[in-house]
Structure formats: structure tokens, C-alpha cells
Design an enzyme around this catalytic site. Structure first.
Site, PDB file in Angstrom:
ATOM      1  N   ASN A  93     139.296  55.622 102.674  1.00  0.00           N
ATOM      2  CA  ASN A  93     138.398  54.540 103.067  1.00  0.00           C
ATOM      3  C   ASN A  93     138.684  53.933 104.440  1.00  0.00           C
ATOM      4  O   ASN A  93     137.867  53.180 104.960  1.00  0.00           O
ATOM      5  CB  ASN A  93     138.504  53.465 101.953  1.00  0.00           C
ATOM      6  CG  ASN A  93     137.895  52.156 102.303  1.00  0.00           C
ATOM      7  OD1 ASN A  93     136.677  52.046 102.349  1.00  0.00           O
ATOM      8  ND2 ASN A  93     138.726  51.141 102.569  1.00  0.00           N
ATOM      9  N   SER A 146     128.951  56.233 105.088  1.00  0.00           N
ATOM     10  CA  SER A 146     128.126  55.086 105.500  1.00  0.00           C
ATOM     11  C   SER A 146     126.683  55.562 105.553  1.00  0.00           C
ATOM     12  O   SER A 146     126.421  56.747 105.785  1.00  0.00           O
ATOM     13  CB  SER A 146     128.552  54.623 106.895  1.00  0.00           C
ATOM     14  OG  SER A 146     127.618  53.712 107.433  1.00  0.00           O
ATOM     15  N   TYR A 159     130.234  56.571 115.413  1.00  0.00           N
ATOM     16  CA  TYR A 159     130.356  56.171 114.011  1.00  0.00           C
ATOM     17  C   TYR A 159     129.420  57.019 113.143  1.00  0.00           C
ATOM     18  O   TYR A 159     129.838  57.575 112.118  1.00  0.00           O
ATOM     19  CB  TYR A 159     130.014  54.679 113.883  1.00  0.00           C
ATOM     20  CG  TYR A 159     130.284  54.104 112.513  1.00  0.00           C
ATOM     21  CD1 TYR A 159     131.583  53.827 112.102  1.00  0.00           C
ATOM     22  CD2 TYR A 159     129.238  53.830 111.630  1.00  0.00           C
ATOM     23  CE1 TYR A 159     131.838  53.296 110.848  1.00  0.00           C
ATOM     24  CE2 TYR A 159     129.481  53.298 110.377  1.00  0.00           C
ATOM     25  CZ  TYR A 159     130.788  53.035 109.989  1.00  0.00           C
ATOM     26  OH  TYR A 159     131.033  52.512 108.741  1.00  0.00           O
TER      27      TYR A 159
HETATM   28  P1  NAD Z   1     137.713  46.524 107.500  1.00  0.00           P
HETATM   29  O1  NAD Z   1     137.816  46.515 108.988  1.00  0.00           O
HETATM   30  O2  NAD Z   1     137.849  45.245 106.754  1.00  0.00           O
HETATM   31  O3  NAD Z   1     138.764  47.587 106.883  1.00  0.00           O
HETATM   32  C1  NAD Z   1     139.107  48.798 107.507  1.00  0.00           C
HETATM   33  C2  NAD Z   1     140.615  48.957 107.364  1.00  0.00           C
HETATM   34  O4  NAD Z   1     140.990  50.241 107.903  1.00  0.00           O
HETATM   35  C3  NAD Z   1     141.393  47.904 108.142  1.00  0.00           C
HETATM   36  O5  NAD Z   1     142.321  47.236 107.297  1.00  0.00           O
HETATM   37  C4  NAD Z   1     142.088  48.689 109.239  1.00  0.00           C
HETATM   38  O6  NAD Z   1     143.356  48.153 109.607  1.00  0.00           O
HETATM   39  C5  NAD Z   1     142.199  50.073 108.588  1.00  0.00           C
HETATM   40  N1  NAD Z   1     142.360  51.110 109.607  1.00  0.00           N
HETATM   41  C6  NAD Z   1     141.671  51.255 110.772  1.00  0.00           C
HETATM   42  N2  NAD Z   1     142.146  52.296 111.452  1.00  0.00           N
HETATM   43  C7  NAD Z   1     143.148  52.850 110.715  1.00  0.00           C
HETATM   44  C8  NAD Z   1     144.021  53.955 110.894  1.00  0.00           C
HETATM   45  N3  NAD Z   1     143.961  54.707 112.000  1.00  0.00           N
HETATM   46  N4  NAD Z   1     144.917  54.234 109.936  1.00  0.00           N
HETATM   47  C9  NAD Z   1     145.006  53.470 108.814  1.00  0.00           C
HETATM   48  N5  NAD Z   1     144.210  52.389 108.607  1.00  0.00           N
HETATM   49  C10 NAD Z   1     143.284  52.090 109.538  1.00  0.00           C
HETATM   50  O7  NAD Z   1     136.320  47.191 107.182  1.00  0.00           O
HETATM   51  P2  NAD Z   1     135.647  47.562 105.770  1.00  0.00           P
HETATM   52  O8  NAD Z   1     134.296  47.015 105.809  1.00  0.00           O
HETATM   53  O9  NAD Z   1     136.534  47.232 104.644  1.00  0.00           O
HETATM   54  O10 NAD Z   1     135.551  49.135 105.965  1.00  0.00           O
HETATM   55  C11 NAD Z   1     136.093  50.067 105.054  1.00  0.00           C
HETATM   56  C12 NAD Z   1     135.316  51.362 105.177  1.00  0.00           C
HETATM   57  O11 NAD Z   1     133.952  51.124 104.850  1.00  0.00           O
HETATM   58  C13 NAD Z   1     135.318  51.970 106.574  1.00  0.00           C
HETATM   59  O12 NAD Z   1     135.460  53.380 106.468  1.00  0.00           O
HETATM   60  C14 NAD Z   1     133.939  51.619 107.106  1.00  0.00           C
HETATM   61  O13 NAD Z   1     133.497  52.527 108.072  1.00  0.00           O
HETATM   62  C15 NAD Z   1     133.121  51.694 105.839  1.00  0.00           C
HETATM   63  N6  NAD Z   1     131.849  50.967 105.848  1.00  0.00           N
HETATM   64  C16 NAD Z   1     131.816  49.614 105.986  1.00  0.00           C
HETATM   65  C17 NAD Z   1     130.577  48.956 105.974  1.00  0.00           C
HETATM   66  C18 NAD Z   1     130.490  47.462 106.137  1.00  0.00           C
HETATM   67  O14 NAD Z   1     129.408  46.967 106.454  1.00  0.00           O
HETATM   68  N7  NAD Z   1     131.568  46.705 105.907  1.00  0.00           N
HETATM   69  C19 NAD Z   1     129.401  49.700 105.846  1.00  0.00           C
HETATM   70  C20 NAD Z   1     129.485  51.076 105.709  1.00  0.00           C
HETATM   71  C21 NAD Z   1     130.713  51.705 105.698  1.00  0.00           C
END
Ligand code: NAD
Length: 266
Positions: A93, A146, A159
Site C-alpha cells: 500500500n 487507484s 501517478y
Molecule cells: P499517506 O500519504 O497517508 O500514506 C502513504 C504512506 O506511504 C506514508 O506513510 C508514507 O510515509 C509511505 N511511503 C511513501 N513512500 C514510501 C517508501 N518509499 N517506502 C515506504 N513507505 C513509503 O497516503 P494514503 O492516502 O494512506 O495512501 C496509501 C495508498 O493509497 C497509496 O498507495 C496511494 O497512492 C493510494 N491512494 C490514495 C488515495 C487517497 O485519496 N488517499 C486514492 C487512491 C489511492
């Protein structure tokens, strides 16, 4: 608090476990009995998340790791197996949204960073963990893609491309791992809010100043919500139930699927 205990005795690894979706899902898994391995690049946030889980969870441990570093991933996955004795569930994730720019202006270094984290990082985790699961004779994997990986939104070249590729990787992994009793599925959240990622994308789409969105973030928010059949953004807490369904025996004949969490396909 959950009514069921579908994951008692199972070890779950959640990457991006310090983030909003990772933490909410770790909590849901813990509430159903899973032992939790939280992995994130952000050590401080990861420790805070583990502290918040410690009252719910029998065992929670943190693993600080950059998922784009294949050697570090191998080392940390080995450590998780040594610490817990097995690795049964993976929520793959960790992710990063990157810049918002039209493709002819898209920053090259940002494109590489996003692909390194969202695609190569997801592959590194998938490769290491599935090796453990093959040896174990089973497991369940959910990748966070996503809707940007389905419909190619404007200004999000890196992305969108990374998540399109992750959906493809999900299909191949599901086929490669089916003979070993391992299911692999993906979820595709769409506009989720409120919070950091919602505010960030509304602001950056406005700043991108293209024909698709207003330059006023308030109007951008209305435009985005107006494109959703259910006319609202999703709540982060509407995600964990889908992930736990895909990780449980309730979905025992489902593999290679990408489930949009999108308020209706746009
Ligand atoms: P978030 O930023 O709260 O969490 C993402 C986490 O990933 C963070 O804690 C960050 O430190 C960690 N991270 C980033 N780069 C990293 C790396 N190289 N190694 C290890 N950890 C790393 O965002 P979220 O909303 O919780 O996103 C989680 C997932 O959901 C992501 O893959 C994101 O693309 C996807 N997503 C989010 C949304 C949204 O609207 N929130 C929508 C679609 C998809």
C-alpha cells in the site's frame, strides 16, 4: 469494533502502514485478531501508529524501510518472518502522489521517483513476500492501486502510469501465484477525503491551470465531486472493509480483480 475474528493467528504486513489508509486497514485487521507488521519509510509516524495499535493488537512491530530499495526490502521481510514465524497477509500500500503538471511540463525526476516508489517498490514487496508465501503454501495479497490507474486523470502522468502498471502486475501475480494457493487482488480508491491527499490534489489541480479544472481550489473540489455518481468523496474508513474482505475466506474464489472504491464508475 469488529464482530468477527477472521484473522486470528495470521501475520499481516502493511506497507505505508503509518499513512491514513495503511493505518485504518491495520486497525481493522488487528480488530479481527491479526498480528501486525507495520512498514513505512517514516520512522516517527510508524512508531506513533504502532503505539495507537498496541491497545487493540496482540503484537505490533515496526519495520522502517524504503520499499524502492530491493535489498532493504529483502532484509526486512526476512526479519518479519524471523519475528513472527509466518507472513500470511500483505497489504501492499505504500505510495506517493507526485507532481500535478501536464505531460509536456512534467518533471522528469518526479516521474522517476513516483515510478520507483509506486511500481518498483510494490514489485519489490510483492516479490519478497510472495517468495515467503510460496514456501509457506498460501497467503493473500491486496495491492493499493487507484482510479488514476483506470481512467488516466489529467496532470498526473507518473501517478496514473504507476497505478495502471500496478493493476497489470496484479493480474500477472494472481496467475503466477494461483498454483501456490495465493490470491492477489487490487483496490482502486478514487477521491478520498477529507484530509491531506484530498486538499493536496484540489490545490495542485487548481495550480496546474488546465482546461479540466478551475484555478480556484474550492471550485475544483466541486468539479471533482460533481464527476462522482454518488456526489461525494469517499471516507478513508470505507476502504478497510474491502481490503479485509479480499484478505478473508469470504472472497476465497476471487483473484486477479481490481475493485474500484469510487462512488460509482465515472
Ligand atoms: P499517506 O500519504 O497517508 O500514506 C502513504 C504512506 O506511504 C506514508 O506513510 C508514507 O510515509 C509511505 N511511503 C511513501 N513512500 C514510501 C517508501 N518509499 N517506502 C515506504 N513507505 C513509503 O497516503 P494514503 O492516502 O494512506 O495512501 C496509501 C495508498 O493509497 C497509496 O498507495 C496511494 O497512492 C493510494 N491512494 C490514495 C488515495 C487517497 O485519496 N488517499 C486514492 C487512491 C489511492
Amino acid at each position: 469494533m469488529s464482530q468477527t475474528n477472521r484473522f486470528v493467528g495470521k501475520t499481516a504486513l502493511i506497507t505505508g502502514g503509518a499513512g491514513e489508509i495503511g493505518f485504518a486497514t491495520a486497525k481493522a485487521l488487528a480488530e479481527e485478531g491479526a498480528l501486525i507488521a507495520l512498514m513505512d519509510i517514516n520512522g516517527e509516524k510508524c512508531s506513533e501508529a504502532a503505539k495507537r495499535l498496541s491497545g487493540i493488537c496482540e503484537t505490533v512491530r515496526t519495520y522502517i524501510c524504503d520499499v524502492s530499495d530491493s535489498t532493504a526490502v529483502e532484509t526486512q521481510v526476512k526479519q518479519i518472518v524471523a519475528d513472527f514465524g509466518s507472513l500470511d497477509l500483505l497489504f501492499n500500500n505504500a505510495g506517493f502522489q507526485g507532481a500535478f503538471k501536464p505531460i509536456h511540463e512534467y518533471p522528469i525526476d518526479d516521474f522517476e521517483t513516483v515510478i520507483r516508489i509506486n511500481l518498483i517498490g510494490a514489485f519489490n514487496i510483492l516479490r519478497s513476500v510472495s517468495g515467503v508465501m510460496v514456501a509457506q503454501g498460501g497467503g493473500c495479497i491486496v495491492n493499493t492501486a487507484s482510479m488514476a490507474g483506470v481512467d488516466g486523470p489529467p496532470n498526473m502522468a507518473a501517478y496514473g502510469a504507476s497505478k495502471f502498471a500496478l493493476i497489470g502486475l496484479t493480474g500477472t501475480a494472481a496467475k503466477d501465484l494461483a498454483p501456490y494457493g495465493i490470491r492477489v487482488n487490487a483496490i482502486s480508491p478514487s477521491f478520498m477525503g477529507p484530509g491531506f491527499m484530498w486538499d493536496r490534489q484540489v490545490q495542485l489541480q487548481a495550480e496546474a491551470n488546465t482546461q479540466y479544472f478551475s484555478t480556484d481550489p474550492k471550485v475544483v473540489a466541486e468539479q471533482m465531486i460533481g464527476s462522482v455518481p454518488m456526489r461525494r468523496y469517499g471516507d478513508i474508513n470505507e476502504i478497510p472493509g474491502v481490503v479485509t474482505f479480499l484478505m478473508s475466506n469470504d472472497s476465497s474464489y476471487i483473484t486477479g480483480v481490481n475493485i474500484p472504491i469510487s462512488g460509482g464508475i465515472r
